[in-house]
Design an enzyme around this catalytic site. Structure first.
Site, mmCIF file in Angstrom:
data_model
loop_
_atom_site.group_PDB
_atom_site.id
_atom_site.type_symbol
_atom_site.label_atom_id
_atom_site.label_comp_id
_atom_site.label_asym_id
_atom_site.label_seq_id
_atom_site.Cartn_x
_atom_site.Cartn_y
_atom_site.Cartn_z
ATOM 1 N N GLU A 98 0.833 -1.207 0.000
ATOM 2 C CA GLU A 98 0.000 0.000 0.000
ATOM 3 C C GLU A 98 0.869 1.258 0.000
ATOM 4 O OE1 GLU A 98 -2.401 -1.243 3.340
ATOM 5 O OE2 GLU A 98 -3.134 -2.859 2.057
ATOM 6 N N SER B 123 -4.799 -12.014 3.297
ATOM 7 C CA SER B 123 -6.056 -12.705 3.640
ATOM 8 C C SER B 123 -5.892 -13.844 4.659
ATOM 9 C CB SER B 123 -6.750 -13.224 2.379
ATOM 10 O OG SER B 123 -7.149 -12.142 1.571
HETATM 11 P P1 13P Z 1 -5.211 -8.688 4.875
HETATM 12 O O1 13P Z 1 -4.854 -9.705 5.931
HETATM 13 O O2 13P Z 1 -6.332 -7.799 5.275
HETATM 14 O O3 13P Z 1 -5.390 -9.338 3.530
HETATM 15 O O4 13P Z 1 -3.958 -7.702 4.730
HETATM 16 C C1 13P Z 1 -2.693 -8.247 4.586
HETATM 17 C C2 13P Z 1 -1.701 -7.183 4.751
HETATM 18 O O5 13P Z 1 -1.594 -6.293 3.916
HETATM 19 C C3 13P Z 1 -0.879 -7.189 5.963
HETATM 20 O O6 13P Z 1 0.191 -6.313 5.865
#
Ligand code: 13P
Length: 245
Positions: free
Chosen positions: A92, A205
């Site tokens: 991100e 996930s």
């Molecule tokens: P999720 O577990 O919500 O898919 O996010 C994973 C993540 O980006 C952890 O840094």
């Protein structure tokens, strides 16, 4: 941290209000008492999390020590607040905030030079995966992030393999594909930096329902959990399976 035990890292991202955090903490501080767990809350909540029986991490850090960098937090400041881990290079940050490989390298270096352990995120997009470019992308990300660092520094790095197409989607790679990519990552770090058996977490996930299955992947060193880490009961279940009580 002992290397041969699993690690669970919670990346809470930009979630929960102050009131929700106090409810979360009442549960978590009582039930999570493992030094194999790192919780990375939104940074303004960090003071509520420190001095418990788990470690606390930041979700991001800046590469400079101090100065006119409005909105940023330095590794030195983080360390002075009792923080021991920092996530660097999360997809991100790479995508939404346009962080380059060079900036990520500078952040990794600055964090390690200031006594922080680094959780370095790597992983391919859906498109890169379909073009069979996973290994090439991961190689570029690792080589640039760790460039010029010696093995003593790299021994304070934990890698987190997070296929971007799996983050927040509920879609998880096949177990054998995760195992194969982790093998590739460990081999690459040994070949390039002579660091043997670097810990590699899986992220994307991970939840209370799939953790038993994911935990059977033989070479996985633990898990980086996003959404499920913001729900204390789900997070605790993941910890119980991966780390034990
Ligand atoms: P999720 O577990 O919500 O898919 O996010 C994973 C993540 O980006 C952890 O840094």
């Amino acid at each position: 941290m002992e290397k041969n035990k699993k690690i669970v890292v919670g990346n809470m991202k930009m979630n929960l209000t102050s009131k929700e955090i106090s409810t979360y903490l009442k549960f978590v501080n009582k039930k999570i008492t493992s030094r194999r767990v790192v919780i990375c809350p939104t940074s303004i909540y960090v003071p509520y999390f420190v001095n418990q029986n788990y470690f606390v991490g930041l979700q991001n850090i800046y590469s400079e020590e101090k100065g006119a960098y409005t909105g940023e937090i330095s590794p030195k400041q983080a360390y002075s607040m009792g923080i021991s881990f920092v996530i660097v290079g999360h997809s991100e940050r790479r995508t939404l905030f346009k962080e380059s490989d060079t900036l990520i390298h500078n952040k990794v270096k600055a964090a390690l030079e200031n006594h922080l352990n680094v959780i370095l995120c790597i992983g391919e997009t859906e498109e890169e995966r379909s073009l069979l470019k996973t290994d090439v992308v991961i190689k570029r990300q690792i080589k640039s992030a760790l460039k010029g660092l010696d093995s003593a520094m790299i021994s304070k790095v934990i890698l987190a393999y997070e296929p971007i197409w799996s983050i927040g989607t509920g879609v998880i790679p096949k177990k054998k594909d995760i195992e194969k990519t982790i093998d590739y990552i460990k081999g690459l770090v040994f070949q390039e930096f002579l660091v043997e058996d670097i810990p590699v977490l899986y992220g994307g996930s991970v939840n209370e329902k799939n953790i038993e299955k994911l935990n059977t992947i033989p070479n996985v060193s633990g898990f980086l959990v996003g959404g499920a880490s913001t729900d204390p009961e789900k997070f605790l279940k993941i910890i119980e399976v991966a780390v034990g009580r």
